[in-house]
Motif scaffolding. Structure first.
Motif, PDB file in Angstrom:
ATOM      1  N   LEU A 190      82.754  55.208 -12.814  1.00  0.00           N
ATOM      2  CA  LEU A 190      81.396  55.018 -13.317  1.00  0.00           C
ATOM      3  C   LEU A 190      81.200  53.602 -13.833  1.00  0.00           C
ATOM      4  O   LEU A 190      82.007  53.104 -14.625  1.00  0.00           O
ATOM      5  CB  LEU A 190      81.107  56.039 -14.407  1.00  0.00           C
ATOM      6  CG  LEU A 190      81.057  57.475 -13.857  1.00  0.00           C
ATOM      7  CD1 LEU A 190      81.433  58.479 -14.925  1.00  0.00           C
ATOM      8  CD2 LEU A 190      79.685  57.789 -13.298  1.00  0.00           C
ATOM      9  N   LEU A 191      80.125  52.959 -13.393  1.00  0.00           N
ATOM     10  CA  LEU A 191      79.818  51.587 -13.777  1.00  0.00           C
ATOM     11  C   LEU A 191      78.563  51.578 -14.633  1.00  0.00           C
ATOM     12  O   LEU A 191      77.510  52.038 -14.193  1.00  0.00           O
ATOM     13  CB  LEU A 191      79.550  50.713 -12.545  1.00  0.00           C
ATOM     14  CG  LEU A 191      80.660  50.346 -11.588  1.00  0.00           C
ATOM     15  CD1 LEU A 191      81.197  51.553 -10.839  1.00  0.00           C
ATOM     16  CD2 LEU A 191      80.146  49.316 -10.589  1.00  0.00           C
ATOM     17  N   GLN A 192      78.671  51.062 -15.859  1.00  0.00           N
ATOM     18  CA  GLN A 192      77.476  50.819 -16.656  1.00  0.00           C
ATOM     19  C   GLN A 192      77.090  49.373 -16.404  1.00  0.00           C
ATOM     20  O   GLN A 192      77.748  48.446 -16.856  1.00  0.00           O
ATOM     21  CB  GLN A 192      77.728  51.075 -18.139  1.00  0.00           C
ATOM     22  CG  GLN A 192      76.446  51.323 -18.956  1.00  0.00           C
ATOM     23  CD  GLN A 192      75.577  50.082 -19.116  1.00  0.00           C
ATOM     24  OE1 GLN A 192      75.960  49.154 -19.815  1.00  0.00           O
ATOM     25  NE2 GLN A 192      74.412  50.059 -18.470  1.00  0.00           N
ATOM     26  N   THR A 193      76.010  49.187 -15.665  1.00  0.00           N
ATOM     27  CA  THR A 193      75.613  47.861 -15.212  1.00  0.00           C
ATOM     28  C   THR A 193      74.482  47.314 -16.074  1.00  0.00           C
ATOM     29  O   THR A 193      73.586  48.049 -16.496  1.00  0.00           O
ATOM     30  CB  THR A 193      75.170  47.907 -13.741  1.00  0.00           C
ATOM     31  OG1 THR A 193      74.105  48.852 -13.602  1.00  0.00           O
ATOM     32  CG2 THR A 193      76.320  48.332 -12.850  1.00  0.00           C
ATOM     33  N   GLN A 194      74.529  46.000 -16.327  1.00  0.00           N
ATOM     34  CA  GLN A 194      73.547  45.343 -17.176  1.00  0.00           C
ATOM     35  C   GLN A 194      73.040  44.073 -16.507  1.00  0.00           C
ATOM     36  O   GLN A 194      73.748  43.434 -15.731  1.00  0.00           O
ATOM     37  CB  GLN A 194      74.170  44.981 -18.536  1.00  0.00           C
ATOM     38  CG  GLN A 194      74.722  46.166 -19.307  1.00  0.00           C
ATOM     39  CD  GLN A 194      75.354  45.760 -20.636  1.00  0.00           C
ATOM     40  OE1 GLN A 194      75.166  44.632 -21.124  1.00  0.00           O
ATOM     41  NE2 GLN A 194      76.118  46.667 -21.228  1.00  0.00           N
ATOM     42  N   PHE A 195      71.783  43.719 -16.833  1.00  0.00           N
ATOM     43  CA  PHE A 195      71.130  42.512 -16.319  1.00  0.00           C
ATOM     44  C   PHE A 195      71.038  41.438 -17.402  1.00  0.00           C
ATOM     45  O   PHE A 195      70.850  41.741 -18.581  1.00  0.00           O
ATOM     46  CB  PHE A 195      69.686  42.815 -15.907  1.00  0.00           C
ATOM     47  CG  PHE A 195      69.514  43.377 -14.523  1.00  0.00           C
ATOM     48  CD1 PHE A 195      70.300  42.967 -13.469  1.00  0.00           C
ATOM     49  CD2 PHE A 195      68.505  44.304 -14.280  1.00  0.00           C
ATOM     50  CE1 PHE A 195      70.105  43.464 -12.194  1.00  0.00           C
ATOM     51  CE2 PHE A 195      68.295  44.804 -13.011  1.00  0.00           C
ATOM     52  CZ  PHE A 195      69.097  44.394 -11.969  1.00  0.00           C
ATOM     53  N   TRP A 196      71.094  40.181 -16.961  1.00  0.00           N
ATOM     54  CA  TRP A 196      70.604  39.069 -17.774  1.00  0.00           C
ATOM     55  C   TRP A 196      69.525  38.384 -16.947  1.00  0.00           C
ATOM     56  O   TRP A 196      69.791  37.547 -16.098  1.00  0.00           O
ATOM     57  CB  TRP A 196      71.717  38.085 -18.135  1.00  0.00           C
ATOM     58  CG  TRP A 196      71.196  36.967 -19.007  1.00  0.00           C
ATOM     59  CD1 TRP A 196      70.893  35.692 -18.627  1.00  0.00           C
ATOM     60  CD2 TRP A 196      70.868  37.047 -20.407  1.00  0.00           C
ATOM     61  NE1 TRP A 196      70.410  34.965 -19.690  1.00  0.00           N
ATOM     62  CE2 TRP A 196      70.382  35.768 -20.802  1.00  0.00           C
ATOM     63  CE3 TRP A 196      70.929  38.063 -21.354  1.00  0.00           C
ATOM     64  CZ2 TRP A 196      69.973  35.497 -22.103  1.00  0.00           C
ATOM     65  CZ3 TRP A 196      70.529  37.791 -22.647  1.00  0.00           C
ATOM     66  CH2 TRP A 196      70.057  36.514 -23.015  1.00  0.00           C
ATOM     67  N   ASP A 197      68.263  38.776 -17.175  1.00  0.00           N
ATOM     68  CA  ASP A 197      67.126  38.202 -16.465  1.00  0.00           C
ATOM     69  C   ASP A 197      66.516  37.106 -17.328  1.00  0.00           C
ATOM     70  O   ASP A 197      65.943  37.387 -18.376  1.00  0.00           O
ATOM     71  CB  ASP A 197      66.061  39.261 -16.181  1.00  0.00           C
ATOM     72  CG  ASP A 197      66.488  40.244 -15.098  1.00  0.00           C
ATOM     73  OD1 ASP A 197      67.231  39.819 -14.201  1.00  0.00           O
ATOM     74  OD2 ASP A 197      66.081  41.411 -15.165  1.00  0.00           O
ATOM     75  N   SER A 198      66.633  35.857 -16.869  1.00  0.00           N
ATOM     76  CA  SER A 198      66.170  34.736 -17.691  1.00  0.00           C
ATOM     77  C   SER A 198      64.835  34.163 -17.230  1.00  0.00           C
ATOM     78  O   SER A 198      64.098  33.610 -18.040  1.00  0.00           O
ATOM     79  CB  SER A 198      67.234  33.630 -17.700  1.00  0.00           C
ATOM     80  OG  SER A 198      67.542  33.215 -16.376  1.00  0.00           O
ATOM     81  N   ASN A 199      64.514  34.290 -15.952  1.00  0.00           N
ATOM     82  CA  ASN A 199      63.291  33.669 -15.470  1.00  0.00           C
ATOM     83  C   ASN A 199      62.809  34.364 -14.199  1.00  0.00           C
ATOM     84  O   ASN A 199      63.357  34.126 -13.130  1.00  0.00           O
ATOM     85  CB  ASN A 199      63.526  32.189 -15.189  1.00  0.00           C
ATOM     86  CG  ASN A 199      62.226  31.437 -14.943  1.00  0.00           C
ATOM     87  OD1 ASN A 199      61.145  31.967 -15.139  1.00  0.00           O
ATOM     88  ND2 ASN A 199      62.343  30.199 -14.488  1.00  0.00           N
ATOM     89  N   PRO A 200      61.823  35.253 -14.311  1.00  0.00           N
ATOM     90  CA  PRO A 200      61.110  35.647 -15.526  1.00  0.00           C
ATOM     91  C   PRO A 200      62.005  36.474 -16.443  1.00  0.00           C
ATOM     92  O   PRO A 200      62.906  37.170 -15.995  1.00  0.00           O
ATOM     93  CB  PRO A 200      59.940  36.476 -15.006  1.00  0.00           C
ATOM     94  CG  PRO A 200      60.428  37.011 -13.702  1.00  0.00           C
ATOM     95  CD  PRO A 200      61.297  35.948 -13.118  1.00  0.00           C
ATOM     96  N   ALA A 201      61.721  36.367 -17.724  1.00  0.00           N
ATOM     97  CA  ALA A 201      62.548  37.028 -18.722  1.00  0.00           C
ATOM     98  C   ALA A 201      62.185  38.498 -18.852  1.00  0.00           C
ATOM     99  O   ALA A 201      61.012  38.870 -18.780  1.00  0.00           O
ATOM    100  CB  ALA A 201      62.375  36.335 -20.074  1.00  0.00           C
ATOM    101  N   THR A 202      63.195  39.337 -19.050  1.00  0.00           N
ATOM    102  CA  THR A 202      62.962  40.742 -19.355  1.00  0.00           C
ATOM    103  C   THR A 202      63.815  41.131 -20.549  1.00  0.00           C
ATOM    104  O   THR A 202      64.960  40.695 -20.678  1.00  0.00           O
ATOM    105  CB  THR A 202      63.313  41.661 -18.172  1.00  0.00           C
ATOM    106  OG1 THR A 202      64.702  41.492 -17.833  1.00  0.00           O
ATOM    107  CG2 THR A 202      62.466  41.353 -16.964  1.00  0.00           C
ATOM    108  N   GLY A 203      63.247  41.946 -21.431  1.00  0.00           N
ATOM    109  CA  GLY A 203      63.988  42.422 -22.592  1.00  0.00           C
ATOM    110  C   GLY A 203      64.105  41.380 -23.682  1.00  0.00           C
ATOM    111  O   GLY A 203      63.652  40.230 -23.544  1.00  0.00           O
ATOM    112  N   PRO A 204      64.733  41.764 -24.803  1.00  0.00           N
ATOM    113  CA  PRO A 204      64.892  40.851 -25.941  1.00  0.00           C
ATOM    114  C   PRO A 204      65.702  39.608 -25.577  1.00  0.00           C
ATOM    115  O   PRO A 204      66.552  39.649 -24.681  1.00  0.00           O
ATOM    116  CB  PRO A 204      65.634  41.713 -26.971  1.00  0.00           C
ATOM    117  CG  PRO A 204      65.344  43.120 -26.575  1.00  0.00           C
ATOM    118  CD  PRO A 204      65.257  43.114 -25.091  1.00  0.00           C
ATOM    119  N   SER A 205      65.446  38.527 -26.291  1.00  0.00           N
ATOM    120  CA  SER A 205      66.152  37.273 -26.003  1.00  0.00           C
ATOM    121  C   SER A 205      67.602  37.310 -26.440  1.00  0.00           C
ATOM    122  O   SER A 205      68.388  36.447 -26.047  1.00  0.00           O
ATOM    123  CB  SER A 205      65.444  36.105 -26.704  1.00  0.00           C
ATOM    124  OG  SER A 205      65.445  36.288 -28.120  1.00  0.00           O
TER     125      SER A 205
END
Length: 323
Positions: A96-111
């Protein structure tokens, strides 16, 4: 790089009820996993060292749903005999993989936080199935959660499980349809008698949120002096070592070009996705980031964003890699 398989493990495919073979390390290692919860490392890439020790996360459903499983049972992907009850043993997707994003541009979620991508059930050989039950491709996930006692889960998702194009509901529906329907322990027949339609999807989102909350990737990097920067670059070894130092385990990091955008944390599971115990392990594969010059930019929308940018897809990259 892949380890040699010293033993073949037999499990049963929940879709076909046929037994299949799954690689493990050794009989001794499997016994240790089953008895003590020690993590089992499939292989150790050159850039990382083994995790500092076992880490386990027990989950419980925010909506009060409970399985009838014993979460102290043997972990997925580590059995040496056939398992008959796939309601209490995740197979074939036991990695099982718990996958996460770092979306910087455009930004999503808290900084100051990564965001949720999902929870993916890969097979023990790094292959995977998707879209396993179209009849359970539920719509209106927000309504399903609200109506089934998971309003707090939904509130969290609105901040931390967000789509890069602002289509959160479509994103949630995709993650459930593509990955959640492939989990054997979430088959409707595994739920308590009288469970409402869609209850297993509510349990899926509950569990993904709770697991994500135990994996503060941003905080762990910051604790090691690594914070988003418009000018700094990092080596893969620096990023990987920082996360392993903080968590005790090595995730896999992926990039869009030279920009860090995805992290995946790996687990085996004891019991059910509903309320089982996630046993963390080191990554069994390498990501696609370059060895150096990796950017970790701050989240910002400076007017030069790409409004039609597609969601990064690690599985798409892996399909190409494993051809």
């Amino acid at each position: 790089m892949r380890c040699r398989c010293l033993l073949l493990t037999v499990v049963t495919d929940c879709q076909t009820n046929k037994s299949f073979l799954c690689p493990t390390m050794s009989l001794l290692a499997s016994a240790l996993v089953g008895l003590t919860g020690l993590s089992l490392n499939y292989f150790v890439p050159k850039f990382m060292s083994p995790g500092s020790g076992p880490s386990q996360f027990a989950v419980s459903s925010a909506s009060g749903l409970a399985s009838s499983c014993d979460a102290t049972n043997i972990a997925s992907c580590t059995n040496t005999t056939a398992i008959g009850n796939l309601c209490c043993f995740e197979a074939p997707g036991g990695l099982l993989l718990q996958t996460q994003f770092w979306d910087s541009n455009p930004a999503t979620g808290p900084s100051d936080s990564w965001t949720i991508h999902g929870l993916w059930p890969d097979k023990c050989d790094l292959k995977f199935s998707e879209n396993c039950d179209p009849s359970r491709a539920y719509k209106n996930i927000a309504g399903l959660l609200s109506e089934n006692g998971a309003a707090k889960t939904l509130d969290f998702m609105k901040t931390y499980w967000v789509d890069i194009n602002g289509k959160d509901e479509t994103f949630w529906e995709h993650e459930w349809k593509t990955h959640g329907t492939c989990m054997s322990t979430l088959e409707p027949s595994c739920l308590p008698a009288g469970s409402a339609k869609g209850t297993e999807a509510v349990a899926f989102f509950d569990t993904v949120v709770k697991l994500f909350q135990t994996l503060p990737t941003y905080k762990w990097l910051a604790n090691q002096g690594i914070t988003p920067s418009s000018s700094a670059t990092y080596t893969l070894d620096t990023l990987s070592t920082a996360l392993q130092t903080e968590s005790g385990f090595q995730p896999v990091l992926d990039c869009e070009g030279s920009t860090l955008d995805s992290v995946s944390w790996y687990f085996h599971l004891k019991g059910s996705v509903i309320d089982g115990t996630f046993v963390q392990i080191d990554t069994p594969e390498e990501g696609n980031c370059p060895s150096d010059g990796i950017k970790y930019p701050p989240k910002s929308d400076d007017g030069e964003s790409e409004p039609n940018k597609k969601m990064p897809s690690r599985h798409a990259r892996r399909r190409h890699h494993h051809k």
